[in-house]
Design a protein around this motif. Sequence first.
Motif, mmCIF file in Angstrom:
data_model
loop_
_atom_site.group_PDB
_atom_site.id
_atom_site.type_symbol
_atom_site.label_atom_id
_atom_site.label_comp_id
_atom_site.label_asym_id
_atom_site.label_seq_id
_atom_site.Cartn_x
_atom_site.Cartn_y
_atom_site.Cartn_z
ATOM 1 N N GLU A 74 11.662 1.182 0.189
ATOM 2 C CA GLU A 74 12.174 1.982 -0.921
ATOM 3 C C GLU A 74 12.655 1.109 -2.083
ATOM 4 O O GLU A 74 13.416 0.158 -1.889
ATOM 5 C CB GLU A 74 13.334 2.864 -0.432
ATOM 6 C CG GLU A 74 13.946 3.714 -1.528
ATOM 7 C CD GLU A 74 15.214 4.437 -1.083
ATOM 8 O OE1 GLU A 74 15.867 5.058 -1.949
ATOM 9 O OE2 GLU A 74 15.556 4.372 0.123
ATOM 10 N N LYS A 75 12.177 1.457 -3.286
ATOM 11 C CA LYS A 75 12.572 0.783 -4.539
ATOM 12 C C LYS A 75 12.274 -0.720 -4.532
ATOM 13 O O LYS A 75 12.869 -1.479 -5.286
ATOM 14 C CB LYS A 75 14.054 1.021 -4.849
ATOM 15 C CG LYS A 75 14.460 2.487 -4.994
ATOM 16 C CD LYS A 75 15.935 2.616 -5.333
ATOM 17 C CE LYS A 75 16.344 4.062 -5.484
ATOM 18 N NZ LYS A 75 16.455 4.737 -4.179
ATOM 19 N N SER A 83 8.604 5.808 -4.963
ATOM 20 C CA SER A 83 9.686 5.666 -3.993
ATOM 21 C C SER A 83 11.059 5.940 -4.594
ATOM 22 O O SER A 83 12.047 6.020 -3.863
ATOM 23 C CB SER A 83 9.669 4.261 -3.367
ATOM 24 O OG SER A 83 10.241 3.284 -4.221
ATOM 25 N N HIS A 84 11.134 6.089 -5.918
ATOM 26 C CA HIS A 84 12.405 6.429 -6.564
ATOM 27 C C HIS A 84 12.691 7.929 -6.511
ATOM 28 O O HIS A 84 13.767 8.363 -6.950
ATOM 29 C CB HIS A 84 12.400 5.943 -8.017
ATOM 30 C CG HIS A 84 12.592 4.467 -8.146
ATOM 31 N ND1 HIS A 84 13.807 3.884 -8.461
ATOM 32 C CD2 HIS A 84 11.726 3.440 -7.982
ATOM 33 C CE1 HIS A 84 13.673 2.567 -8.504
ATOM 34 N NE2 HIS A 84 12.424 2.271 -8.215
ATOM 35 N N ASN A 85 11.744 8.715 -6.008
ATOM 36 C CA ASN A 85 11.947 10.156 -5.850
ATOM 37 C C ASN A 85 12.338 10.424 -4.395
ATOM 38 O O ASN A 85 11.521 10.242 -3.489
ATOM 39 C CB ASN A 85 10.660 10.914 -6.196
ATOM 40 C CG ASN A 85 10.822 12.422 -6.090
ATOM 41 O OD1 ASN A 85 11.762 12.921 -5.483
ATOM 42 N ND2 ASN A 85 9.883 13.159 -6.662
ATOM 43 N N TYR A 90 16.125 1.981 1.708
ATOM 44 C CA TYR A 90 16.514 0.721 1.096
ATOM 45 C C TYR A 90 17.354 -0.150 2.031
ATOM 46 O O TYR A 90 18.330 0.302 2.620
ATOM 47 C CB TYR A 90 17.288 0.942 -0.204
ATOM 48 C CG TYR A 90 17.598 -0.379 -0.883
ATOM 49 C CD1 TYR A 90 16.636 -1.021 -1.658
ATOM 50 C CD2 TYR A 90 18.821 -1.014 -0.682
ATOM 51 C CE1 TYR A 90 16.901 -2.254 -2.235
ATOM 52 C CE2 TYR A 90 19.091 -2.248 -1.254
ATOM 53 C CZ TYR A 90 18.124 -2.867 -2.032
ATOM 54 O OH TYR A 90 18.379 -4.086 -2.585
#
Length: 267
Positions: free
Chosen positions: A212-213, A152-154, A187
Amino acid sequence: MKSILENRPELARQVAEVAEVAGYLWQKGWAERNGGNITVNVTAHIDDAVRALPAISEVRLIGTVLPHLKGCYFFCKGTNRRMRDLARRPMENGAVIRILDDCASYEIVADNPVPPTSELPAHLSMHDKMIADGKGYTAALHTHPIELVALSHNPAFLEKDVLTNLLWSMIPETRAFCPKGLGIVRYEMPSTLQLAQATIRELADYDVVMWEKHGVCAVGPDIMEAFDFVDVLSKSAQIYLTARSMGFEPEGMSRRQMDELKEAFNL
């Protein structure tokens, strides 16, 4: 003090399944410290004696009105409680709560006044939607699967269904056992109504939603099924990242092969 589980075998079984899944989450490294949350709608296993129990906490606001939850009962992991402790002593690290008639507040009824998860607004919002949908889903799980959170960091993976199709293509079982794929919530601050509302929107199309994240949320007919959804997606993420660590981009199954699976399994 007598436990609410005594002489209530179905309620005891529900709590035992929560404890079992909590142990799996800790063993997998998905539940650091007090990370992750579990809530299960146990209303079907509540009898008149439990309905007559007095509250053992003050009335607390949910933060939103959830009209389908009037009079419902939930077993909830406690806030700041560890999954590894929930696995060993579920009734000391979780509690049964009752939703009041205003559909906007709750009280704890058993066994101990353990405040429920800080993500309660999101969890109860998910349960409200599950009841409205009429699919018989009773469980909501939030956890932190390492490989899925890493993906999810992409930003490329946060576009609609990009990650779903990648994970489906890694191994046939993922397409078969998580046929709705993975929704994405960009996020949001944890424990907020904004996060809850964004999650509900995604649950219109998915049974598993990535924050996300942060982690994932999964819903299902019981807590084991919710766990299985996350487990199969996580396995696909591990396969993808293992191939990348070996120095190549995995080919994945073709669209034709995935369509064959869809037809074969009537997905």
